[in-house]
Design a protein around this motif. Sequence first.
Motif, PDB file in Angstrom:
ATOM      1  N   CYS A   1     -66.790 -69.320 -14.081  1.00  0.00           N
ATOM      2  CA  CYS A   1     -65.915 -68.164 -14.241  1.00  0.00           C
ATOM      3  C   CYS A   1     -66.161 -67.405 -15.531  1.00  0.00           C
ATOM      4  CB  CYS A   1     -64.464 -68.624 -14.198  1.00  0.00           C
ATOM      5  SG  CYS A   1     -64.054 -69.767 -15.521  1.00  0.00           S
TER       6      CYS A   1
ATOM      7  N   THR B   1     -54.780 -61.921 -12.372  1.00  0.00           N
ATOM      8  CA  THR B   1     -55.890 -62.841 -12.112  1.00  0.00           C
ATOM      9  C   THR B   1     -56.024 -63.051 -10.605  1.00  0.00           C
ATOM     10  OG1 THR B   1     -54.557 -64.866 -12.111  1.00  0.00           O
ATOM     11  CG2 THR B   1     -55.340 -64.075 -14.253  1.00  0.00           C
ATOM     12  N   GLY B   2     -57.088 -63.767 -10.228  1.00  0.00           N
ATOM     13  CA  GLY B   2     -57.324 -64.080  -8.825  1.00  0.00           C
ATOM     14  C   GLY B   2     -56.851 -65.469  -8.446  1.00  0.00           C
TER      15      GLY B   2
ATOM     16  N   MET C   1     -61.689 -60.367 -14.542  1.00  0.00           N
ATOM     17  CA  MET C   1     -62.682 -60.425 -13.466  1.00  0.00           C
ATOM     18  C   MET C   1     -63.778 -61.434 -13.803  1.00  0.00           C
ATOM     19  SD  MET C   1     -62.891 -56.412 -12.344  1.00  0.00           S
ATOM     20  CE  MET C   1     -63.902 -56.757 -10.906  1.00  0.00           C
ATOM     21  N   SER C   2     -63.874 -62.467 -12.977  1.00  0.00           N
ATOM     22  CA  SER C   2     -64.827 -63.550 -13.226  1.00  0.00           C
ATOM     23  C   SER C   2     -66.157 -63.323 -12.526  1.00  0.00           C
ATOM     24  CB  SER C   2     -64.239 -64.862 -12.726  1.00  0.00           C
ATOM     25  OG  SER C   2     -64.148 -64.838 -11.308  1.00  0.00           O
TER      26      SER C   2
ATOM     27  N   VAL D   1     -57.230 -56.594 -15.167  1.00  0.00           N
ATOM     28  CA  VAL D   1     -57.565 -57.700 -14.266  1.00  0.00           C
ATOM     29  C   VAL D   1     -58.695 -58.516 -14.887  1.00  0.00           C
ATOM     30  CG1 VAL D   1     -58.318 -58.363 -11.953  1.00  0.00           C
ATOM     31  CG2 VAL D   1     -56.891 -56.339 -12.258  1.00  0.00           C
TER      32      VAL D   1
ATOM     33  N   SER E   1     -60.961 -62.763  -7.899  1.00  0.00           N
ATOM     34  CA  SER E   1     -60.548 -61.766  -8.884  1.00  0.00           C
ATOM     35  C   SER E   1     -61.016 -60.365  -8.490  1.00  0.00           C
ATOM     36  CB  SER E   1     -61.065 -62.131 -10.278  1.00  0.00           C
ATOM     37  OG  SER E   1     -62.468 -62.274 -10.291  1.00  0.00           O
TER      38      SER E   1
END
Length: 359
Positions: free
Chosen positions: A52, A128-129, A10-11, A8, A16
Amino acid sequence: MEKKKVVVGMSGGVDSSVAAYLLKKEGYDVIGVTMQIWQDEDEFTQESNGGCCGLSAVDDARRVAERLEIPYYVMNFKKEFKENVMDYFMAEYLKGRTPNPCIACNRYVKWEALLQRSLAIGADYIATGHYARIAKLENGRYAIKNSVTAAKDQTYALYNLTQEQLSHTLMPVGAYTKDQIRAIAEDIGLMVAHKKDSQEICFIPDDDYAGFIDRECKGKVPPPGNFVTVDGEILGKHKGITHYTIGQRKGLGLALGHPVFVVDIRPETNEVVIGENEDVFTTELYADHINFMAIPDIETEVRLKAKIRYSHAGTMCKVIRVAEDKVKCEFEEPVRAVTPGQAVVFYQGDYVAGGGIIC
């Protein structure tokens, strides 16, 4: 049965973070990764940049990963980001075009580079988110589908993903509204539940594109030139073509007694063309660098809805194949400020049919 492994991206943001949680809940073996893609930040930028990809994102993402009890890594993608996003962004502005760096980043960094590295470490998917969904259609093709919430829909910036990339991608957030995502984050005790969304381009936190280009492209930036009318009459001096985009009204410094707009940018003569509001509308455009998604190709012509920018609601048009990598769009009603360098994205119902770069 062995769990499927997913990396994943992750930002450090809520979307996310919740994506990682949802996938773990579904039974995936989740690994959190923050992509270090922007260069070094000073302390002030870290504090102000909710973006991000800054260093500040790492602290939040690491704390979320600890809370979710998943492994977490920072991967360095600075080289890929500079070449595919920053250099492209600057080159386009120097040509009088207005690029969309997020689309380039999605295609060549967040997917191409991250996916290859993730597959290399044994992952089955990346996630991703993004507020979008992925579906496999009856014709066997993968396509991005609108999220359940039009307010946050991010499908426009994802049109350029390939079939291979989509087949290895999960987007769990697309089935929820933003309020639902924040509520989930609050319920499971994530400290990023109410973190603000990033708005600006991550590598230009002060939003001053022209200033950034001036600093980074010393000696290459086009000098001041003439504002001209559509008929060629000189109206005054502009600051340099990198300061302007199609449809712009503010910041022109022209006192003509009524609002006027940028209707064209001519790098070959270093002119910025000024016109009336009606001059900003058109019923056609051409696009190249075409990527097909829900549909495999366009043999002659097809009727689709087209968005010419992220915030555009979309207008029906006839998309006509005119060359191997070029289409013409004939809109059923005029569209405002068609801007070379931006993407035109085609929709067939709820699905992204494909898209290209306005030329």
